[in-house]
Design an enzyme around this catalytic site. Sequence first.
Site, PDB file in Angstrom:
ATOM      1  N   PHE A  23      55.045  67.887  48.261  1.00 20.46           N
ATOM      2  CA  PHE A  23      55.910  66.744  47.972  1.00 20.46           C
ATOM      3  C   PHE A  23      57.010  67.150  46.996  1.00 20.46           C
ATOM      4  O   PHE A  23      56.740  67.743  45.954  1.00 20.46           O
ATOM      5  CB  PHE A  23      55.062  65.618  47.375  1.00 20.46           C
ATOM      6  CG  PHE A  23      55.802  64.330  47.190  1.00 20.46           C
ATOM      7  CD1 PHE A  23      56.290  63.632  48.284  1.00 20.46           C
ATOM      8  CD2 PHE A  23      56.001  63.810  45.924  1.00 20.46           C
ATOM      9  CE1 PHE A  23      56.959  62.431  48.114  1.00 20.46           C
ATOM     10  CE2 PHE A  23      56.667  62.614  45.738  1.00 20.46           C
ATOM     11  CZ  PHE A  23      57.153  61.928  46.843  1.00 20.46           C
ATOM     12  N   SER A  91      49.402  71.352  48.382  1.00 17.67           N
ATOM     13  CA  SER A  91      49.507  70.053  47.736  1.00 17.67           C
ATOM     14  C   SER A  91      49.609  68.918  48.763  1.00 17.67           C
ATOM     15  O   SER A  91      48.711  68.732  49.579  1.00 17.67           O
ATOM     16  CB  SER A  91      50.709  70.058  46.787  1.00 17.67           C
ATOM     17  OG  SER A  91      50.689  68.921  45.956  1.00 17.67           O
ATOM     18  N   MET A  92      50.698  68.139  48.743  1.00 21.65           N
ATOM     19  CA  MET A  92      50.877  67.098  49.759  1.00 21.65           C
ATOM     20  C   MET A  92      50.901  67.695  51.153  1.00 21.65           C
ATOM     21  O   MET A  92      50.474  67.053  52.126  1.00 21.65           O
ATOM     22  CB  MET A  92      52.158  66.318  49.498  1.00 21.65           C
ATOM     23  CG  MET A  92      52.436  65.184  50.489  1.00 21.65           C
ATOM     24  SD  MET A  92      53.422  65.705  51.926  1.00 21.65           S
ATOM     25  CE  MET A  92      55.061  65.340  51.354  1.00 21.65           C
ATOM     26  N   ASP A 197      45.561  73.512  36.921  1.00 23.96           N
ATOM     27  CA  ASP A 197      46.538  72.769  37.711  1.00 23.96           C
ATOM     28  C   ASP A 197      46.986  71.564  36.894  1.00 23.96           C
ATOM     29  O   ASP A 197      46.178  70.687  36.571  1.00 23.96           O
ATOM     30  CB  ASP A 197      45.889  72.326  39.027  1.00 23.96           C
ATOM     31  CG  ASP A 197      46.866  71.667  39.987  1.00 23.96           C
ATOM     32  OD1 ASP A 197      47.866  71.083  39.523  1.00 23.96           O
ATOM     33  OD2 ASP A 197      46.623  71.730  41.199  1.00 23.96           O
ATOM     34  N   HIS A 227      49.891  74.862  39.669  1.00 21.13           N
ATOM     35  CA  HIS A 227      49.803  74.109  40.925  1.00 21.13           C
ATOM     36  C   HIS A 227      50.452  74.823  42.117  1.00 21.13           C
ATOM     37  O   HIS A 227      49.855  74.931  43.189  1.00 21.13           O
ATOM     38  CB  HIS A 227      50.437  72.726  40.750  1.00 21.13           C
ATOM     39  CG  HIS A 227      50.294  71.847  41.950  1.00 21.13           C
ATOM     40  ND1 HIS A 227      49.074  71.413  42.407  1.00 21.13           N
ATOM     41  CD2 HIS A 227      51.229  71.338  42.802  1.00 21.13           C
ATOM     42  CE1 HIS A 227      49.244  70.657  43.484  1.00 21.13           C
ATOM     43  NE2 HIS A 227      50.533  70.602  43.752  1.00 21.13           N
TER      44      HIS A 227
END
Length: 252
Positions: A23, A91-92, A197, A227
Amino acid sequence: MQDWSAQGSGKNARVGVLLVHGFTGAPPSMRPWGEFLHSKGYTVRVPLLPGHGTKPEDLNKVKWQEWPAKVQSELDQLFKSCDQVFVAGLSMGGATTLFVAAENNNRLSGLILVNPMINRSSAVLSRLPLWAKYLLTFTVKLRASVGNDIKRPGITEHGYDATASKGAYELFRMLKVTRPKLSKVTIPVQLFHSINDHTLPVCNTEIIMDELGSTNKVRIELINSYHVATLDYDQELIFQNSLTFIQGLTRP
């Protein structure tokens, strides 16, 4: 900042890998990984998700369904020239690939996740109910950036410097729809988790590992990355272990 793809060569040419960014991020966060796999002969695609790669305001114009639709389109393109396909997400991008994997479980050979999102971030705002998040999108169009959580100095994922509120609302809608689908994912899964993270709490990894339908699933801890681990100090560890994962599942 655009879609990137490369046709493979040799014995691995008909094995495809689709890598999906996070994202507010962009293909540069996944392209080094993609180039590494392409150097091993694999056919690779690294798409730019809708609303990304331009300006933060554009994320306020996107519906969540556009993200898995883009990944599905890229997946279909890979299957035109590949006998086996693996999907990877950051992630996303992890949540998006989980959604798509649930819908294509019988077609895919494996799934690789890096600090995937499925529940929420650690921010207080993220814990609000969906209706409250929706109301906030009318008053706060842009919020602080959530990108570039990277330990290595001087490295950027070339993401947005702000977070689009409506885009974030759409993201949470996608997570709500995706989580019940986890049990439908029964393909082999390799998950990388950064112990430091600053973007997502560890509950995201724990939920995914607990609720996946896969019996072949492994979690690898990253001790020297934040992250965006695909660009961080543990980059090579991700690259090499993902290569071993793919090799182990590739049919002769």
